[in-house]
Design a protein around this motif. Structure first.
Motif, PDB file in Angstrom:
ATOM      1  N   ASN A 163       0.848  -1.188   0.000  1.00 47.68           N
ATOM      2  CA  ASN A 163       0.000   0.000   0.000  1.00 47.68           C
ATOM      3  C   ASN A 163       0.884   1.239   0.000  1.00 47.68           C
ATOM      4  N   VAL A 164       0.604   2.151  -0.928  1.00 49.83           N
ATOM      5  CA  VAL A 164       1.464   3.307  -1.154  1.00 49.83           C
ATOM      6  C   VAL A 164       0.679   4.588  -0.875  1.00 49.83           C
ATOM      7  N   PRO A 165       1.190   5.477  -0.025  1.00 43.47           N
ATOM      8  CA  PRO A 165       0.530   6.780   0.149  1.00 43.47           C
ATOM      9  C   PRO A 165       0.474   7.531  -1.174  1.00 43.47           C
ATOM     10  N   ASP A 166      -0.594   8.274  -1.382  1.00 40.08           N
ATOM     11  CA  ASP A 166      -0.756   9.013  -2.636  1.00 40.08           C
ATOM     12  C   ASP A 166       0.015  10.324  -2.552  1.00 40.08           C
ATOM     13  N   GLY A 215       3.179  -0.471  13.657  1.00 43.08           N
ATOM     14  CA  GLY A 215       3.420  -1.819  13.155  1.00 43.08           C
ATOM     15  C   GLY A 215       2.372  -2.288  12.181  1.00 43.08           C
ATOM     16  N   THR A 216       1.211  -1.604  12.132  1.00 44.86           N
ATOM     17  CA  THR A 216       0.153  -2.002  11.203  1.00 44.86           C
ATOM     18  C   THR A 216       0.314  -1.289   9.865  1.00 44.86           C
ATOM     19  N   ASP A 217      -0.365  -1.828   8.882  1.00 46.43           N
ATOM     20  CA  ASP A 217      -0.378  -1.193   7.557  1.00 46.43           C
ATOM     21  C   ASP A 217      -1.041   0.180   7.615  1.00 46.43           C
ATOM     22  N   PHE A 218      -2.121   0.306   8.396  1.00 47.71           N
ATOM     23  CA  PHE A 218      -2.796   1.600   8.537  1.00 47.71           C
ATOM     24  C   PHE A 218      -1.822   2.674   9.039  1.00 47.71           C
ATOM     25  N   TYR A 219      -1.070   2.341  10.079  1.00 47.06           N
ATOM     26  CA  TYR A 219      -0.163   3.300  10.706  1.00 47.06           C
ATOM     27  C   TYR A 219       0.939   3.724   9.738  1.00 47.06           C
ATOM     28  N   ALA A 220       1.535   2.773   9.046  1.00 44.52           N
ATOM     29  CA  ALA A 220       2.624   3.087   8.130  1.00 44.52           C
ATOM     30  C   ALA A 220       2.180   4.070   7.060  1.00 44.52           C
ATOM     31  N   VAL A 221       1.044   3.797   6.433  1.00 41.55           N
ATOM     32  CA  VAL A 221       0.564   4.663   5.360  1.00 41.55           C
ATOM     33  C   VAL A 221       0.226   6.046   5.894  1.00 41.55           C
ATOM     34  N   GLU A 222      -0.399   6.100   7.054  1.00 38.41           N
ATOM     35  CA  GLU A 222      -0.755   7.386   7.654  1.00 38.41           C
ATOM     36  C   GLU A 222       0.479   8.235   7.924  1.00 38.41           C
ATOM     37  N   GLN A 223       1.591   7.582   8.230  1.00 40.46           N
ATOM     38  CA  GLN A 223       2.831   8.292   8.521  1.00 40.46           C
ATOM     39  C   GLN A 223       3.662   8.599   7.274  1.00 40.46           C
ATOM     40  N   GLY A 224       3.147   8.236   6.107  1.00 39.00           N
ATOM     41  CA  GLY A 224       3.841   8.550   4.865  1.00 39.00           C
ATOM     42  C   GLY A 224       4.792   7.482   4.372  1.00 39.00           C
ATOM     43  N   TYR A 225       4.683   6.265   4.932  1.00 45.26           N
ATOM     44  CA  TYR A 225       5.544   5.156   4.521  1.00 45.26           C
ATOM     45  C   TYR A 225       4.771   4.185   3.629  1.00 45.26           C
ATOM     46  N   VAL A 226       5.487   3.530   2.734  1.00 41.98           N
ATOM     47  CA  VAL A 226       4.912   2.415   1.990  1.00 41.98           C
ATOM     48  C   VAL A 226       4.798   1.227   2.934  1.00 41.98           C
ATOM     49  N   SER A 227       3.663   0.578   2.921  1.00 44.60           N
ATOM     50  CA  SER A 227       3.426  -0.610   3.743  1.00 44.60           C
ATOM     51  C   SER A 227       3.558  -1.862   2.878  1.00 44.60           C
ATOM     52  N   VAL A 228       4.370  -2.816   3.345  1.00 48.52           N
ATOM     53  CA  VAL A 228       4.493  -4.113   2.674  1.00 48.52           C
ATOM     54  C   VAL A 228       4.159  -5.193   3.698  1.00 48.52           C
ATOM     55  N   THR A 229       3.046  -5.883   3.483  1.00 49.75           N
ATOM     56  CA  THR A 229       2.578  -6.917   4.402  1.00 49.75           C
ATOM     57  C   THR A 229       2.658  -8.280   3.737  1.00 49.75           C
ATOM     58  N   PRO A 230       3.390  -9.227   4.309  1.00 53.59           N
ATOM     59  CA  PRO A 230       3.391 -10.583   3.762  1.00 53.59           C
ATOM     60  C   PRO A 230       2.116 -11.313   4.174  1.00 53.59           C
ATOM     61  N   LEU A 231       1.400 -11.832   3.203  1.00 52.75           N
ATOM     62  CA  LEU A 231       0.166 -12.573   3.460  1.00 52.75           C
ATOM     63  C   LEU A 231       0.409 -14.047   3.183  1.00 52.75           C
ATOM     64  N   GLN A 232      -0.226 -14.913   3.983  1.00 51.57           N
ATOM     65  CA  GLN A 232      -0.108 -16.345   3.771  1.00 51.57           C
ATOM     66  C   GLN A 232      -1.445 -16.908   3.309  1.00 51.57           C
ATOM     67  N   ILE A 233      -1.377 -17.885   2.434  1.00 54.44           N
ATOM     68  CA  ILE A 233      -2.591 -18.519   1.917  1.00 54.44           C
ATOM     69  C   ILE A 233      -3.196 -19.456   2.960  1.00 54.44           C
ATOM     70  N   ASP A 234      -2.344 -20.100   3.755  1.00 53.49           N
ATOM     71  CA  ASP A 234      -2.805 -21.030   4.786  1.00 53.49           C
ATOM     72  C   ASP A 234      -3.510 -20.244   5.884  1.00 53.49           C
ATOM     73  N   MET A 235      -4.838 -20.370   5.947  1.00 51.01           N
ATOM     74  CA  MET A 235      -5.631 -19.618   6.920  1.00 51.01           C
ATOM     75  C   MET A 235      -5.910 -20.418   8.192  1.00 51.01           C
ATOM     76  N   SER A 236      -5.258 -21.570   8.343  1.00 46.10           N
ATOM     77  CA  SER A 236      -5.458 -22.388   9.542  1.00 46.10           C
ATOM     78  C   SER A 236      -5.071 -21.594  10.785  1.00 46.10           C
ATOM     79  N   HIS A 237      -5.930 -21.649  11.801  1.00 46.87           N
ATOM     80  CA  HIS A 237      -5.668 -20.963  13.074  1.00 46.87           C
ATOM     81  C   HIS A 237      -5.047 -21.980  14.022  1.00 46.87           C
ATOM     82  N   TYR A 238      -3.736 -22.154  13.907  1.00 43.21           N
ATOM     83  CA  TYR A 238      -3.059 -23.247  14.608  1.00 43.21           C
ATOM     84  C   TYR A 238      -3.188 -23.138  16.124  1.00 43.21           C
ATOM     85  N   SER A 239      -3.143 -21.917  16.665  1.00 48.37           N
ATOM     86  CA  SER A 239      -3.215 -21.767  18.113  1.00 48.37           C
ATOM     87  C   SER A 239      -4.587 -22.134  18.672  1.00 48.37           C
TER      88      SER A 239
END
Length: 252
Positions: A163-166, A215-239
């Motif tokens: 996510n990139v700030p405009d 540490g969140t994507d929302f915070y990074a973008v609001e502060q003027g930083y590009v946010s890069v979040t690694p997403l995983q396909i495995d949605m299992s909630h192991y805990s």
């Protein structure tokens, strides 16, 4: 590197053209396969009730009368020769952010996810404004990220949600790795009457940020930083598996 580009805003979207123009500078080949119209919010849906049609435009872009996932599915496995098989899928540039819970609905993220079995990790890129002014900023940032992908070590089937700030490129403060934040529930649907007196419903907008901590994507973008979040396909909630197992034992 062979790159497949798609999006969910449709084949005529300015973000698509900006992304293709930037990535063509370094890639061995760039192929564009995108929906024939805006399919925002299509998530990971596939069209299974009819055949799909592919139309090649004067620009060389190919449009599909289907979803973003349809487009990448065909682009990866059906439209091109083995010599042009994509090494990576890049989806975007989306007009509007895909932060937090947005990834559940996003056609932009879904298109990238469909490229999860390519050689390199797919990228979804969004510009954080519904009326973007700086597509060139997001395009250049993605160009740099793609140029460095060969050295990235992540688990298989990882998707990078960018996510990139405009903002002008020179005003971007840097790039942060982030986790997904969370949104409050969206507003209730908007009830309207059509000209024939029938009741219709417009899906309302997404909720505001409920978790926008550092540490969140929302915070990074609001502060003027590009946010890069690694997403995983495995949605299992192991805990949660142990407590779920104990609960199921009580049912036996």
């Amino acid at each position: 590197m062979h790159i497949l580009i798609s999006n969910d805003d449709g084949v005529y979207a300015p973000g698509l053209a900006a992304l293709a123009s930037a990535l063509e500078r370094d890639a061995q080949s760039v192929c564009v396969v995108a929906p024939d119209r805006n399919r925002s919010g299509a998530s990971n849906s596939l069209t299974l009730d009819r055949p799909l049609e592919a139309y090649t435009h004067e620009s060389g872009f190919i449009s599909i009368n289907g979803t973003p996932t349809d487009c990448v599915h065909l682009g990866v496995s059906g439209l091109f020769s083995a010599e042009r098989k994509p090494d990576v899928v890049v989806s975007g540039i989306n007009a509007g952010a895909n932060l937090g819970d947005d990834v559940l609905y996003s056609g932009t993220v879904a298109a990238a996810m469909e490229g999860r079995n390519c050689r390199l990790p797919p990228i979804a890129v969004s510009l954080c404004s519904f009326h973007p002014q700086h597509y060139e900023t997001a395009a250049e940032i993605v160009r740099v990220l793609v140029s460095k992908l060969e050295s990235l070590v992540v688990a298989p089937r990882t998707v990078l949600n960018v996510n990139v700030p405009d903002l002008p490129l020179e005003e971007i403060r840097g790039i942060h790795v982030t986790r997904l934040g969370h949104r409050f529930a969206g507003e209730p649907p908007v009830k309207v009457q059509d000209p024939r007196g029938r009741t219709r419903y417009w899906i309302a907008g997404t909720g505001d940020a409920a978790d926008a901590d550092p540490g969140t994507d929302f915070y990074a973008v609001e502060q003027g930083y590009v946010s890069v979040t690694p997403l995983q396909i495995d949605m299992s909630h192991y805990s949660g598996m142990e407590s779920l197992g104990l609960w199921l034992e009580e049912l036996n």
